[in-house]
Each structure stands twice: as structure tokens, then as C-alpha cells.
Design a protein around this motif. Structure first.
Motif, PDB file in Angstrom:
ATOM      1  N   UNK A 102     -10.437 126.131  24.782  1.00  0.00           N
ATOM      2  CA  UNK A 102      -9.986 124.833  25.257  1.00  0.00           C
ATOM      3  C   UNK A 102      -8.765 124.986  26.158  1.00  0.00           C
ATOM      4  N   UNK A 103      -8.612 124.067  27.086  1.00  0.00           N
ATOM      5  CA  UNK A 103      -7.463 124.057  27.995  1.00  0.00           C
ATOM      6  C   UNK A 103      -6.709 122.742  27.838  1.00  0.00           C
ATOM      7  N   UNK A 104      -5.637 122.629  28.587  1.00  0.00           N
ATOM      8  CA  UNK A 104      -4.844 121.402  28.555  1.00  0.00           C
ATOM      9  C   UNK A 104      -5.510 120.263  29.318  1.00  0.00           C
ATOM     10  N   UNK A 105      -6.580 120.561  30.043  1.00  0.00           N
ATOM     11  CA  UNK A 105      -7.298 119.534  30.797  1.00  0.00           C
ATOM     12  C   UNK A 105      -8.427 119.010  29.926  1.00  0.00           C
ATOM     13  N   UNK A 106      -8.451 117.737  29.590  1.00  0.00           N
ATOM     14  CA  UNK A 106      -9.548 117.204  28.779  1.00  0.00           C
ATOM     15  C   UNK A 106     -10.888 117.392  29.493  1.00  0.00           C
ATOM     16  N   UNK A 107     -11.866 117.883  28.743  1.00  0.00           N
ATOM     17  CA  UNK A 107     -13.195 118.080  29.297  1.00  0.00           C
ATOM     18  C   UNK A 107     -13.408 119.428  29.948  1.00  0.00           C
ATOM     19  N   UNK A 108     -12.392 120.284  30.017  1.00  0.00           N
ATOM     20  CA  UNK A 108     -12.515 121.591  30.664  1.00  0.00           C
ATOM     21  C   UNK A 108     -12.296 122.688  29.623  1.00  0.00           C
ATOM     22  N   UNK A 109     -13.275 123.583  29.545  1.00  0.00           N
ATOM     23  CA  UNK A 109     -13.173 124.763  28.695  1.00  0.00           C
ATOM     24  C   UNK A 109     -13.425 125.999  29.549  1.00  0.00           C
ATOM     25  N   UNK A 110     -12.817 127.095  29.144  1.00  0.00           N
ATOM     26  CA  UNK A 110     -12.888 128.339  29.899  1.00  0.00           C
ATOM     27  C   UNK A 110     -13.607 129.382  29.063  1.00  0.00           C
ATOM     28  N   UNK A 111     -14.518 130.100  29.731  1.00  0.00           N
ATOM     29  CA  UNK A 111     -15.166 131.259  29.119  1.00  0.00           C
ATOM     30  C   UNK A 111     -14.587 132.498  29.792  1.00  0.00           C
ATOM     31  N   UNK A 112     -13.643 133.195  29.151  1.00  0.00           N
ATOM     32  CA  UNK A 112     -13.038 134.381  29.778  1.00  0.00           C
ATOM     33  C   UNK A 112     -14.067 135.494  29.957  1.00  0.00           C
ATOM     34  N   UNK A 113     -13.659 136.523  30.667  1.00  0.00           N
ATOM     35  CA  UNK A 113     -14.559 137.661  30.879  1.00  0.00           C
ATOM     36  C   UNK A 113     -14.743 138.449  29.596  1.00  0.00           C
ATOM     37  N   UNK A 114     -13.710 138.539  28.779  1.00  0.00           N
ATOM     38  CA  UNK A 114     -13.808 139.296  27.540  1.00  0.00           C
ATOM     39  C   UNK A 114     -13.540 140.774  27.745  1.00  0.00           C
ATOM     40  N   UNK A 115     -13.679 141.509  26.646  1.00  0.00           N
ATOM     41  CA  UNK A 115     -13.468 142.961  26.706  1.00  0.00           C
ATOM     42  C   UNK A 115     -14.586 143.597  27.524  1.00  0.00           C
ATOM     43  N   UNK A 116     -14.203 144.475  28.458  1.00  0.00           N
ATOM     44  CA  UNK A 116     -15.169 144.976  29.434  1.00  0.00           C
ATOM     45  C   UNK A 116     -15.298 146.493  29.332  1.00  0.00           C
ATOM     46  N   UNK A 117     -16.539 146.926  29.538  1.00  0.00           N
ATOM     47  CA  UNK A 117     -16.843 148.342  29.726  1.00  0.00           C
ATOM     48  C   UNK A 117     -17.756 148.466  30.932  1.00  0.00           C
TER      49      UNK A 117
ATOM     50  N   UNK B 278      -9.506 133.792  48.116  1.00  0.00           N
ATOM     51  CA  UNK B 278      -9.316 132.465  47.539  1.00  0.00           C
ATOM     52  C   UNK B 278     -10.427 131.940  46.682  1.00  0.00           C
ATOM     53  N   UNK B 279     -11.392 132.762  46.275  1.00  0.00           N
ATOM     54  CA  UNK B 279     -12.497 132.221  45.473  1.00  0.00           C
ATOM     55  C   UNK B 279     -12.029 131.800  44.079  1.00  0.00           C
ATOM     56  N   UNK B 280     -11.068 132.535  43.485  1.00  0.00           N
ATOM     57  CA  UNK B 280     -10.576 132.168  42.157  1.00  0.00           C
ATOM     58  C   UNK B 280      -9.831 130.842  42.201  1.00  0.00           C
ATOM     59  N   UNK B 281      -9.031 130.622  43.253  1.00  0.00           N
ATOM     60  CA  UNK B 281      -8.321 129.346  43.384  1.00  0.00           C
ATOM     61  C   UNK B 281      -9.291 128.190  43.554  1.00  0.00           C
ATOM     62  N   UNK B 282     -10.335 128.379  44.339  1.00  0.00           N
ATOM     63  CA  UNK B 282     -11.316 127.307  44.538  1.00  0.00           C
ATOM     64  C   UNK B 282     -12.058 127.021  43.239  1.00  0.00           C
ATOM     65  N   UNK B 283     -12.464 128.062  42.507  1.00  0.00           N
ATOM     66  CA  UNK B 283     -13.201 127.860  41.260  1.00  0.00           C
ATOM     67  C   UNK B 283     -12.362 127.117  40.230  1.00  0.00           C
ATOM     68  N   UNK B 284     -11.115 127.526  40.043  1.00  0.00           N
ATOM     69  CA  UNK B 284     -10.273 126.876  39.039  1.00  0.00           C
ATOM     70  C   UNK B 284      -9.945 125.434  39.423  1.00  0.00           C
ATOM     71  N   UNK B 285      -9.612 125.186  40.676  1.00  0.00           N
ATOM     72  CA  UNK B 285      -9.280 123.820  41.080  1.00  0.00           C
ATOM     73  C   UNK B 285     -10.508 122.921  41.085  1.00  0.00           C
ATOM     74  N   UNK B 286     -11.661 123.450  41.451  1.00  0.00           N
ATOM     75  CA  UNK B 286     -12.883 122.647  41.400  1.00  0.00           C
ATOM     76  C   UNK B 286     -13.225 122.272  39.975  1.00  0.00           C
ATOM     77  N   UNK B 287     -13.065 123.207  39.031  1.00  0.00           N
ATOM     78  CA  UNK B 287     -13.333 122.902  37.625  1.00  0.00           C
ATOM     79  C   UNK B 287     -12.386 121.826  37.111  1.00  0.00           C
ATOM     80  N   UNK B 288     -11.110 121.908  37.481  1.00  0.00           N
ATOM     81  CA  UNK B 288     -10.149 120.888  37.051  1.00  0.00           C
ATOM     82  C   UNK B 288     -10.492 119.531  37.665  1.00  0.00           C
ATOM     83  N   UNK B 289     -10.855 119.528  38.935  1.00  0.00           N
ATOM     84  CA  UNK B 289     -11.182 118.266  39.600  1.00  0.00           C
ATOM     85  C   UNK B 289     -12.402 117.602  38.971  1.00  0.00           C
TER      86      UNK B 289
END
Length: 549
Positions: A324-339, A265-276
Motif C-alpha cells: 500500500x502507498x499513501x495514495x488511496x487506490x494505488x498499490x505497488x508491486x516491487x521487483x522483489x529479490x532478483x537473480x 524518464x520512463x520510471x517518472x512517467x509510470x509513477x506519475x501516471x499511476x498516481x494520476x
């Protein structure tokens, strides 16, 4: 048993095991039933009394006594205990008939032993007829009468199968449930909120009740966006409130969210905490630092080609890769292309440089990392974070994994580690936040500055409109504004002799700021230019009154 309690969870996990044990017990009962040796049963019926009401329990005890059983055993050459081993005595309900049944592995043996017991009993009860043959039932004797002599069985007695199968099934269920509880205890899962706090040595900031994921999806929207009125969403707001006092105001705060193992559940906590945090008015950047299994770009449905790995390579700036996301004030930095090389960069100096650059673009940086016991990434990120949230799942996290994760993080954390526990039922110490009621009906628009409607006065009572003219009192240097009504009231007070005793007070006029009245008017020089009262009134629209001496 509660729906989300320990017993229900154990039943769901060990239900198949319990059924296997029950099936094995039923098979064992069937085998035992079929393996029982065949028995032959010889039956005889005795009418105990014909004139007086007998005590049948006494008669049953008499048959088993030494006087009867020992005499019968001597006739067939057996001991008393062996003779009574196959004996069964029953009373026919509603009668005074005693039924004697003897079981043996040979049908002739069963008949011989049954006859010996019947004759010994009748000889004891009728000593006068001991040398005679047993009297028939129609005899007028008052003693016991033999109704039917011991029979010679022709077919062996078969043990009923259904009672044995039911008994085996019940015993199997009990055995399976017992062993399931023992296995659950030996697995060492987290038992309660207090147990998790004792293991971690710190307070659990929030407990999140169980919430389902949309059917057919592996990564759904955060709970605060999918169901903002649910108890789980309110639990994440509770977590935000617990973290609020620890957030820095002068600089950005970095929060790492991790767990002992995967799928906890760490991903769920991180995403919901960022939205909150974003919904509370903060500028938040959610970083997907799990370079092995990144999912945050799928959660918020943003492109994931460029992100953290791009910044680690130095190929772009922070503003170019933030999504940018649909939540005002929240931006996401994806992992990107990985090696494979990018994973090693998380433990190099580039990571600290990237985090400093991110802090310049937001108030809070939330890091979603890999599990502590799955990779070394979480340890490197914890060393650069202001706060570390260790997430545990009541259904999956074991006590041993929590101890090992804390031991790994001990060298890089210093009093900044807290815990969050997911899927915790109320019976185990979980909080049950009240769902938030969200109204779907929008209120009527509020008209700012619109005066309330007043009833129109009658023509006869209507007073002519009056204009209140502000009047300036004071000196040329320091003056105080009053309305004309206040000035007249001051003059009346002066005429009554009260003006010299009280300080004048200024009345509030919207749009004008009163200036304090000076103690004494300064003397004007002869070269100072003065303006007449009429010219001042024409220019400002107000009357200038000289202060009273």
C-alpha cells in the motif's frame, strides 16, 4: 536564446568544446604574432601646402602614382609593386602634414626607400627645385616642404599582442559554436514534437515540461505528490485524460511504459501516471518490471524484498506481496529479490499468469519495464499489454534509437502504441499547462439540512402554528395523496364546474410518492372487508375522502 531551447541545450553540452576551440585559436594568434619577422620603420613628414588648403587625398594618390612611385623604384632598382609593398601614408589629424612610413626587414633599406619616395614626390611637386636640395620648412615656397627627413630606425617595430589575442578569441568562439552546432545536428536528437510524431507514426499523447529533482536525491517522489500544482504535474493529468477513453470498463487495462534507452524518464512517467489514475478514483497497481534496475520501491518508500519475482516463483499470492502507498487506490508491486533466472521468467508463461492475477485486484495495471534497446523484457511485456507508451527525452533520445525501438516493437504492437515526450520546451512544440492553484485555507464546514435563520415575527402578527394533514383521494385500490390545502382547492374547483374538465394533479410531499389516480374505481365485492373513515383516521393519522362521482 530560450532557457530550455535547442541553442541553450547545445551550449550546455558543447560549452567545454567551444572553450577548447577558443583557447586553441588564442594560442594560434599568439604564435602568429611572435612569428612575424621583425620590421624596421623609417618615417618622414611633409608639409603639403603653406598658402592654400590642400587636398590630402589627392596627395596620397599622387605618391602612389607612376610619376612618383615608378621614379623612386628606378632609383633603388625595384619594381613599382615591390616599392609600394612597404609604404604607408597617413595624414596627421587637424594638419596638412603627410606622414610617410616605410617598413623593411633591414633598417638601412627602410631609410633608403623612404628617402627615394620623398625625393621623387618633392621633385614632382617642385620641378623648379628638382636639381636643388630639399628646401627647409622655413622656406617661403608655396610647394610641399620636407619637415623631417626619413629616419634611420634603431629598434625593430613590434606588432601589438592584445589585438591579435582578442581577434583569435573571437574567431575561436565562432569556430567552436559552429562546430558544436554541426556536431549536434549530426548526433540526430529529437528536434521537435512534430519530428517525434513523424518518427513514431503516431500522436504524442502528452508533452511534459522540464522539472527539477530535489537536490541530493536520485529518485524523488512523483511530481503529482511533490508539487501537485506545477505545470509538469498538470501535464501528467493531461496524459491521464488522453488515456481515459481507451481504458476498459468491463475488465482491467494493462499499460506498459518503456523508452528506447536508459535514463529517458520512463520510471517518472509510470509513477506519475499511476498516481494520476488513482487520484481519479481508479484502483491501480504499479508493477516494477525492471528487474535490472528497479527503483519504484524507493520512489514510494515501500519494502522491496518481495514482489514480482516472488509471484513468478509461485511462492506467494498477489494480495500478500502488494504494498500500500499513501495514495488511496494505488498499490505497488516491487521487483522483489532478483537473480539471473528471474529475468528469463519474464518471457515464460508465468508472466501471463501473474498479469491475469493482478487484473483481478485492480482496474488498471501500469508496468514500468526496462528500455527496449537495453533488454528484451519490454518486448515480452508489450505482447501482453493493452497499451504501450514509448517515452522520449528531448535532451537525450536520438532519432536513430527511436527508429530501432519501433522496429523491435513492431511485431508485438498493433495500433496500441503511443508516445510521450519529456523536457520539451515550448519553442519546440511543447505544451505549457497552466499551474493549478491549490488553496491552503480550508473552507468552513457546510451544515447539511440546517435551515437558514429567519427573523422572528412580532407577537401581534404571529399566526398560530398550523399542521398540514395529508388527505388521500382515490379508490381503495389506487389512491393519490394530497395535502389538505390541495384537497380544499380541488373541492372549490369542483364547485365551480372545472373539476370534470381537468385531470387532478398531485402535489409533491417530501417523503411520499404520489400514486396515479385510477380512471374508474373498481366495484367492491360484498365479502370484501371495509374500514370505516374514523378507524382509518385513527390508525394512519390521515383523513380518507371518497372520490367525487
Amino acid at each position: 536564446m530560450t532557457i530550455y531551447g535547442r541553442s541553450a541545450r547545445t551550449l550546455r553540452r558543447y560549452g567545454p568544446w567551444t572553450m577548447v576551440v577558443a583557447a586553441a585559436a588564442v594560442a594560434a594568434a599568439y604564435g602568429i604574432n611572435r612569428s612575424v619577422p621583425a620590421e624596421y620603420r623609417s618615417e618622414a613628414s611633409i608639409l603639403v601646402e603653406t598658402r592654400t588648403a590642400p587636398d590630402l587625398e589627392t596627395e596620397r594618390a599622387l605618391v602612389r602614382s607612376d610619376a612618383v612611385a615608378l621614379s623612386a623604384a628606378q632609383r633603388v632598382g625595384l619594381g613599382k609593386s615591390e616599392m609600394l609593398g612597404g609604404l604607408e601614408l597617413e595624414v596627421v589629424p587637424g594638419t596638412t602634414v603627410l606622414s610617410l612610413v616605410y617598413s623593411a626587414d633591414n633598417r638601412f633599406t627602410a631609410q633608403v626607400r623612404a628617402r627615394a619616395l620623398v625625393e621623387a614626390y618633392l621633385n614632382y611637386r617642385n620641378p623648379a627645385t628638382a636639381s636643388q636640395a630639399p628646401a627647409p620648412a622655413s622656406s617661403s615656397a608655396a610647394g610641399p616642404q620636407l619637415i623631417s627627413p626619413p629616419s634611420l630606425p634603431t629598434e625593430p617595430y613590434t606588432r601589438p599582442l592584445l589585438p591579435d589575442l582578442l581577434a583569435g578569441f573571437g574567431a575561436g568562439l565562432l569556430l567552436g559554436a559552429g562546430t558544436a552546432l554541426i556536431r549536434a545536428r549530426s548526433r540526430g536528437l529529437i528536434r521537435s514534437r512534430e519530428d517525434f510524431e513523424r518518427l513514431a507514426g503516431t500522436t504524442v499523447l502528452a508533452t511534459v515540461p522540464r522539472a527539477g529533482r530535489p537536490a541530493g536525491t536520485t529518485t524523488g517522489l512523483p511530481m503529482l505528490l511533490r508539487d501537485p500544482g506545477s505545470p509538469a504535474a498538470e501535464a501528467y493529468r493531461y496524459l491521464r485524460a488522453r488515456l481515459h477513453p481507451t481504458l476498459r470498463t468491463s475488465a482491467a487495462t494493462t499499460i506498459l511504459v518503456t523508452s528506447p534507452g536508459d535514463r529517458q524518464g520512463r520510471t517518472a512517467v509510470a509513477s506519475n501516471l499511476a498516481v494520476a489514475l488513482a487520484q481519479a478514483g481508479r484502483s491501480v497497481v504499479l508493477v516494477d518490471a525492471d528487474l535490472r534496475r528497479p527503483v519504484q520501491h524507493q520512489v514510494f518508500q515501500v519494502p522491496g524484498d518481495y514482489g514480482l519475482t516472488t509471484l513468478l516463483d509461485g511462492d506467494a499470492t498477489v494480495s500478500e506481496v502488494l504494498e500500500d502507498t499513501t495514495v488511496p487506490g494505488l498499490r505497488v508491486l516491487p521487483a522483489g529479490h532478483r537473480t539471473g533466472e528471474h529475468v528469463d521468467l519474464l518471457e515464460g508463461p508465468q508472466l501471463a499468469r501473474v498479469l491475469r492475477a493482478l487484473q483481478e485486484h485492480c482496474d488498471v495495471v501500469v508496468l514500468d519495464s526496462a528500455a527496449v534497446l537495453s533488454a528484451s523484457d519490454a518486448i515480452a511485456l508489450a505482447a501482453l499489454s493493452d497499451h504501450v507508451l514509448l517515452v522520449g527525452d528531448f535532451r537525450r533520445t536520438s532519432r536513430g534509437s527511436v527508429r530501432r525501438a519501433l522496429a523491435e516493437l513492431a511485431e508485438v504492437t498493433d495500433g496500441n502504441l503511443n508516445t510521450v515526450l519529456l523536457n520539451l520546451p515550448k519553442s519546440a512544440g511543447g505544451l505549457a499547462p497552466r499551474p493549478r492553484e491549490i488553496s491552503s485555507v480550508a473552507p468552513a464546514p457546510f451544515l447539511y439540512g440546517k435551515p437558514a435563520a429567519r427573523p422572528a415575527p412580532d407577537d401581534e402578527d404571529a399566526a398560530p402554528p398550523s399542521l398540514t394533514v395529508p388527505v388521500v383521494h382515490g379508490t381503495a385500490v389506487s389512491s393519490t395523496l394530497y395535502s389538505s390545502a390541495a384537497a380544499l382547492a380541488a373541492e372549490d374547483a369542483s364547485d365551480a364546474g372545472d373539476y370534470d374538465d381537468e385531470e387532478p394533479t398531485s402535489a409533491f410531499i417530501p417523503g411520499l410518492f404520489p400514486v396515479p389516480l385510477g380512471d374508474e374505481a373498481p366495484e367492491s365485492s360484498g365479502t370484501e372487508e371495509t374500514t370505516s373513515e374514523s378507524e382509518e383516521e385513527d390508525r394512519t393519522g390521515t383523513a380518507v375522502l371518497e372520490p367525487r362521482s
